[in-house]
Design a protein around this motif. Sequence first.
Motif, PDB file in Angstrom:
ATOM      1  N   VAL A  82      32.862  56.563  38.921  1.00  0.00           N
ATOM      2  CA  VAL A  82      32.806  55.155  39.327  1.00  0.00           C
ATOM      3  C   VAL A  82      32.544  54.370  38.051  1.00  0.00           C
ATOM      4  O   VAL A  82      31.619  54.689  37.295  1.00  0.00           O
ATOM      5  N   ASP A  83      33.362  53.362  37.801  1.00  0.00           N
ATOM      6  CA  ASP A  83      33.301  52.622  36.538  1.00  0.00           C
ATOM      7  C   ASP A  83      33.178  51.122  36.816  1.00  0.00           C
ATOM      8  O   ASP A  83      33.965  50.563  37.581  1.00  0.00           O
ATOM      9  N   TRP A  84      32.170  50.499  36.208  1.00  0.00           N
ATOM     10  CA  TRP A  84      32.002  49.049  36.257  1.00  0.00           C
ATOM     11  C   TRP A  84      32.637  48.507  34.982  1.00  0.00           C
ATOM     12  O   TRP A  84      32.183  48.813  33.877  1.00  0.00           O
ATOM     13  N   VAL A  85      33.716  47.729  35.135  1.00  0.00           N
ATOM     14  CA  VAL A  85      34.461  47.226  33.983  1.00  0.00           C
ATOM     15  C   VAL A  85      34.360  45.706  33.956  1.00  0.00           C
ATOM     16  O   VAL A  85      34.824  45.028  34.872  1.00  0.00           O
ATOM     17  N   HIS A  86      33.725  45.199  32.893  1.00  0.00           N
ATOM     18  CA  HIS A  86      33.588  43.754  32.733  1.00  0.00           C
ATOM     19  C   HIS A  86      34.961  43.144  32.537  1.00  0.00           C
ATOM     20  O   HIS A  86      35.817  43.726  31.872  1.00  0.00           O
ATOM     21  N   GLY A  87      35.173  41.971  33.099  1.00  0.00           N
ATOM     22  CA  GLY A  87      36.473  41.328  33.019  1.00  0.00           C
ATOM     23  C   GLY A  87      36.563  40.322  31.895  1.00  0.00           C
ATOM     24  O   GLY A  87      35.615  39.621  31.599  1.00  0.00           O
ATOM     25  N   ALA A  88      37.717  40.274  31.277  1.00  0.00           N
ATOM     26  CA  ALA A  88      38.036  39.220  30.316  1.00  0.00           C
ATOM     27  C   ALA A  88      39.010  38.289  31.019  1.00  0.00           C
ATOM     28  O   ALA A  88      40.164  38.626  31.229  1.00  0.00           O
ATOM     29  N   GLY A  89      38.512  37.145  31.459  1.00  0.00           N
ATOM     30  CA  GLY A  89      39.357  36.208  32.186  1.00  0.00           C
ATOM     31  C   GLY A  89      39.590  36.600  33.639  1.00  0.00           C
ATOM     32  O   GLY A  89      40.491  36.075  34.288  1.00  0.00           O
ATOM     33  N   ARG A  90      38.789  37.538  34.135  1.00  0.00           N
ATOM     34  CA  ARG A  90      38.872  37.950  35.540  1.00  0.00           C
ATOM     35  C   ARG A  90      37.490  38.435  35.962  1.00  0.00           C
ATOM     36  O   ARG A  90      36.646  38.730  35.123  1.00  0.00           O
ATOM     37  N   PRO A  91      37.266  38.545  37.275  1.00  0.00           N
ATOM     38  CA  PRO A  91      35.978  39.090  37.730  1.00  0.00           C
ATOM     39  C   PRO A  91      35.832  40.557  37.304  1.00  0.00           C
ATOM     40  O   PRO A  91      36.813  41.217  36.967  1.00  0.00           O
ATOM     41  N   PRO A  92      34.611  41.079  37.325  1.00  0.00           N
ATOM     42  CA  PRO A  92      34.419  42.495  37.028  1.00  0.00           C
ATOM     43  C   PRO A  92      35.168  43.368  38.038  1.00  0.00           C
ATOM     44  O   PRO A  92      35.438  42.953  39.162  1.00  0.00           O
ATOM     45  N   LEU A  93      35.466  44.600  37.597  1.00  0.00           N
ATOM     46  CA  LEU A  93      36.182  45.566  38.428  1.00  0.00           C
ATOM     47  C   LEU A  93      35.288  46.782  38.651  1.00  0.00           C
ATOM     48  O   LEU A  93      34.667  47.275  37.717  1.00  0.00           O
ATOM     49  N   VAL A  94      35.242  47.249  39.887  1.00  0.00           N
ATOM     50  CA  VAL A  94      34.640  48.541  40.193  1.00  0.00           C
ATOM     51  C   VAL A  94      35.807  49.485  40.460  1.00  0.00           C
ATOM     52  O   VAL A  94      36.620  49.246  41.365  1.00  0.00           O
ATOM     53  N   ALA A  95      35.919  50.533  39.638  1.00  0.00           N
ATOM     54  CA  ALA A  95      37.043  51.466  39.744  1.00  0.00           C
ATOM     55  C   ALA A  95      36.542  52.837  40.191  1.00  0.00           C
ATOM     56  O   ALA A  95      35.633  53.398  39.583  1.00  0.00           O
TER      57      ALA A  95
END
Length: 164
Positions: A82-95
């Motif tokens: 499970v990966d929390w990815v900060h967004g650049a120009g978008r909301p964060p993503l949980v993958a």
Amino acid sequence: MTSTQDFATYIAGLPRILAGAAALFRDAEGRVLLVEPNYREGWALPGGTIESDDGETPRQGARRETAEEIGLDRELGRLLAVDWVHGAGRPPLVAYLYDGGVLADSDFAAIRLQEEELLSWRLVPREEITAHLPGALGGRVLAALDVLAEGSGTAELENGHRAA
């Protein structure tokens, strides 16, 4: 204002988070199946956005996307990362990344690409993963491969790096 309106206002004010899910398929040599999208540069794993408005879970989303994109509809294994990815120009993503298992030659022969989204597929050895999947996605795949080698657990990641 009723309590229903207060709750709706509260929900509307919460931060937005994107959610995606994918499957990690390998061949007998341990190479990873990657797909080439036609809507952006680079490579990806079979997977995509979870349709939460339909009540879809991450596991269901990964299975649906895999069936749509490469024509393989199969039960997925355990959650690898499970990966929390900060967004650049978008909301964060949980993958979410699930174990798709080791595919046989007959499975690879049965792959049918979704022409609206994909150009091709290929098998990539571990040492070439980050060349094809830079950034968080490459780190996520490497962490998932490590989890598989360790035999248990799930990797908790932030931007493709182990959080704990």
